[in-house]
Design a protein around this motif. Structure first.
Motif, mmCIF file in Angstrom:
data_model
loop_
_atom_site.group_PDB
_atom_site.id
_atom_site.type_symbol
_atom_site.label_atom_id
_atom_site.label_comp_id
_atom_site.label_asym_id
_atom_site.label_seq_id
_atom_site.Cartn_x
_atom_site.Cartn_y
_atom_site.Cartn_z
ATOM 1 N N UNK A 119 16.000 15.727 -10.612
ATOM 2 C CA UNK A 119 15.279 15.451 -9.839
ATOM 3 C C UNK A 119 14.714 15.063 -7.766
ATOM 4 N N UNK A 120 14.308 14.882 -7.290
ATOM 5 C CA UNK A 120 13.972 15.317 -5.874
ATOM 6 C C UNK A 120 13.713 14.616 -4.835
ATOM 7 N N UNK A 121 13.014 14.960 -3.907
ATOM 8 C CA UNK A 121 13.709 13.678 -2.175
ATOM 9 C C UNK A 121 11.711 13.434 -2.383
ATOM 10 N N UNK A 122 12.109 11.895 -2.127
ATOM 11 C CA UNK A 122 10.694 11.217 -1.400
ATOM 12 C C UNK A 122 10.765 11.456 0.676
ATOM 13 N N UNK A 123 9.678 11.435 0.688
ATOM 14 C CA UNK A 123 9.686 12.023 2.037
ATOM 15 C C UNK A 123 8.036 11.453 2.905
ATOM 16 N N UNK A 124 8.482 10.258 3.479
ATOM 17 C CA UNK A 124 7.604 9.164 4.033
ATOM 18 C C UNK A 124 7.127 9.606 5.476
ATOM 19 N N UNK A 125 6.375 9.726 5.907
ATOM 20 C CA UNK A 125 6.243 10.033 7.470
ATOM 21 C C UNK A 125 5.143 8.833 8.187
ATOM 22 N N UNK A 126 4.947 7.934 8.745
ATOM 23 C CA UNK A 126 4.526 7.341 9.228
ATOM 24 C C UNK A 126 4.129 7.342 10.958
ATOM 25 N N UNK A 127 2.426 7.563 11.456
ATOM 26 C CA UNK A 127 2.068 7.665 12.413
ATOM 27 C C UNK A 127 1.065 7.381 13.362
ATOM 28 N N UNK A 128 0.875 7.900 14.032
ATOM 29 C CA UNK A 128 -0.677 7.106 14.632
ATOM 30 C C UNK A 128 -1.394 8.718 14.508
ATOM 31 N N UNK A 154 0.887 -1.086 -0.003
ATOM 32 C CA UNK A 154 -0.222 -0.073 -0.110
ATOM 33 C C UNK A 154 0.425 1.306 0.305
ATOM 34 N N UNK A 155 2.003 0.803 1.198
ATOM 35 C CA UNK A 155 2.569 2.423 1.204
ATOM 36 C C UNK A 155 4.512 2.617 0.019
ATOM 37 N N UNK A 156 4.004 1.295 -1.286
ATOM 38 C CA UNK A 156 5.005 1.440 -1.533
ATOM 39 C C UNK A 156 3.989 1.672 -2.893
ATOM 40 N N UNK A 192 -5.340 9.703 15.922
ATOM 41 C CA UNK A 192 -6.891 9.039 16.472
ATOM 42 C C UNK A 192 -6.459 7.797 16.605
ATOM 43 N N UNK A 193 -7.296 6.881 16.235
ATOM 44 C CA UNK A 193 -7.458 5.103 16.149
ATOM 45 C C UNK A 193 -7.082 5.115 13.894
ATOM 46 N N UNK A 194 -5.791 5.722 13.762
ATOM 47 C CA UNK A 194 -6.002 5.261 12.661
ATOM 48 C C UNK A 194 -4.398 5.744 12.523
ATOM 49 N N UNK A 195 -3.887 4.558 11.749
ATOM 50 C CA UNK A 195 -2.303 4.569 10.936
ATOM 51 C C UNK A 195 -2.273 5.800 9.258
ATOM 52 N N UNK A 196 -1.780 6.536 10.457
ATOM 53 C CA UNK A 196 -1.027 8.252 9.468
ATOM 54 C C UNK A 196 -0.304 7.827 8.238
ATOM 55 N N UNK A 197 -0.556 7.452 7.111
ATOM 56 C CA UNK A 197 0.883 8.005 5.948
ATOM 57 C C UNK A 197 0.812 9.170 5.250
ATOM 58 N N UNK A 198 2.044 9.377 5.064
ATOM 59 C CA UNK A 198 2.126 10.744 4.328
ATOM 60 C C UNK A 198 3.337 10.341 3.313
#
Length: 356
Positions: free
Chosen positions: A283-292, A264-266, A294-300
């Protein structure tokens, strides 16, 4: 061989308990009156129990033989009404005969002829029988209708689950070739220009294949497995894009045991590279943030680039949306937004499922 004795069925438990309570009611009425006799009460109790169980059990046998329990209420009504009347008549006849036989045997001087006793009590006894038999038939068919409804709901749920799993498998079958063909194309470009990088790329692809093929049957995987796969994929892409691709990954360590949809994140990372980083000269930079959240996992996943129709309607994102809807029943959320003029932000919210 030691035989196993099965207990009473639910039907017989209900018959014995229900009609015993009804018989005890009449015993209680007798105890309130005068000249109460324990022996007489026991005889009447057993007699009533037989009178209640015998006709109802016979009706049940006839109902099972004719499959009346499979009929709809409207179809059953023309059968039930005459049945109640007949069962009431049977109850009336047996009850009057029982009462007269017991009474005349113990106190013959107090009882006249059977015809006189029948004439004096048949209407009240018949109405009592109709009331009792109506309650029994209503409870009997209500139970069967409830069981049929429960069975139908379970079957519908099972069929829905089978269809859902089949659809997920179809989507997964579409996703894996899409993912690996892109990787093979990347390696193809390295074979001549960078043989050493090509060998490393093959090793990385082998790891990706191993993760996908051996874990392909899992509906959900650990977040840390998904992150490991992303790191391998980014390294594989960097061999093609070289300094044009950079990345920055930050993951809340408490979330590493959370279960997520495979790739899903890939998919978001692949989309960011294909439609963002690879399209830019610098080119550029891929910035990945994963955290909580509320009751959800938030991925950006953020990358340099602009939103285009192809970026939002590609196979990978379409596949991801469908898989999220199927797996999480519409509770997951996915969006692509443009930040300013130079950045695209993909946001994924999924319910938190931890490994059991």
């Amino acid at each position: 061989m030691k035989s196993e004795t099965k207990g009473l069925s639910l039907y017989w438990k209900c018959q014995l308990i229900g009609w015993s309570l009804a018989s005890l009611y009449w015993t209680l009425m007798g105890a309130i009156g005068s000249n109460f006799s324990i022996l007489l009460a026991i005889v009447h109790f057993l007699g009533d129990l037989i009178i209640y169980i015998l006709p109802t059990h016979l009706f049940r046998a006839i109902s099972l033989r004719n499959n009346w329990g499979q009929l709809r209420p409207k179809q059953l009504l023309p059968i039930v009404i005459p049945a109640v009347i007949v069962l009431g008549l049977v109850f009336m006849t047996l009850t009057i005969c029982k009462n007269y036989w017991i009474g005349a045997s113990l106190h013959p001087q107090l009882y006249g002829s059977f015809a006189t006793n029948f004439k004096n009590s048949w209407i009240v006894t018949w109405m009592t029988g109709i009331r009792l038999m109506s309650i029994w038939i209503l409870a009997y068919y209500a139970y069967h209708f409830a069981q049929a409804e429960i069975k139908a709901n379970r079957e519908n749920a099972r069929l829905a689950l089978v269809a859902k799993n089949a659809q997920l498998e179809q989507l997964r079958a579409q996703l894996n070739p899409h993912f690996f063909f892109n990787s093979l194309n990347n390696i193809k470009g390295l074979v001549i220009e960078n043989p050493t990088g090509a060998r490393r790329a093959i090793d990385l692809l082998s790891e990706l294949l191993r993760s996908s093929l051996y874990g392909g049957d899992a509906a959900l995987i650990l977040l840390k497995q998904e992150i490991d796969l992303i790191r391998d994929y980014l390294e594989l892409e960097k061999m093609r894009l070289e300094d044009r691709l950079q990345w920055d990954i930050v993951v809340d360590e408490e979330m590493l045991e959370v279960l997520v949809l495979p790739l899903c994140i890939q998919t978001l990372v692949e989309n960011a590279i294909k439609h963002g980083i690879a399209q830019r000269k610098d080119g550029g930079t891929i910035v990945i943030r994963v955290g909580k959240a509320d009751d959800f996992l938030r991925v950006t996943v953020r990358n340099e680039g602009n939103l285009r129709d192809g970026q939002t309607r590609g196979l990978g994102l379409k596949n991801l949306k469908e898989r999220l809807d199927l797996q999480y029943n519409g509770k997951a959320d996915f969006s692509l937004t443009l930040i300013g003029d130079d950045f695209v932000l993909a946001t994924l919210l999924i319910p938190i499922y931890e490994k059991v």
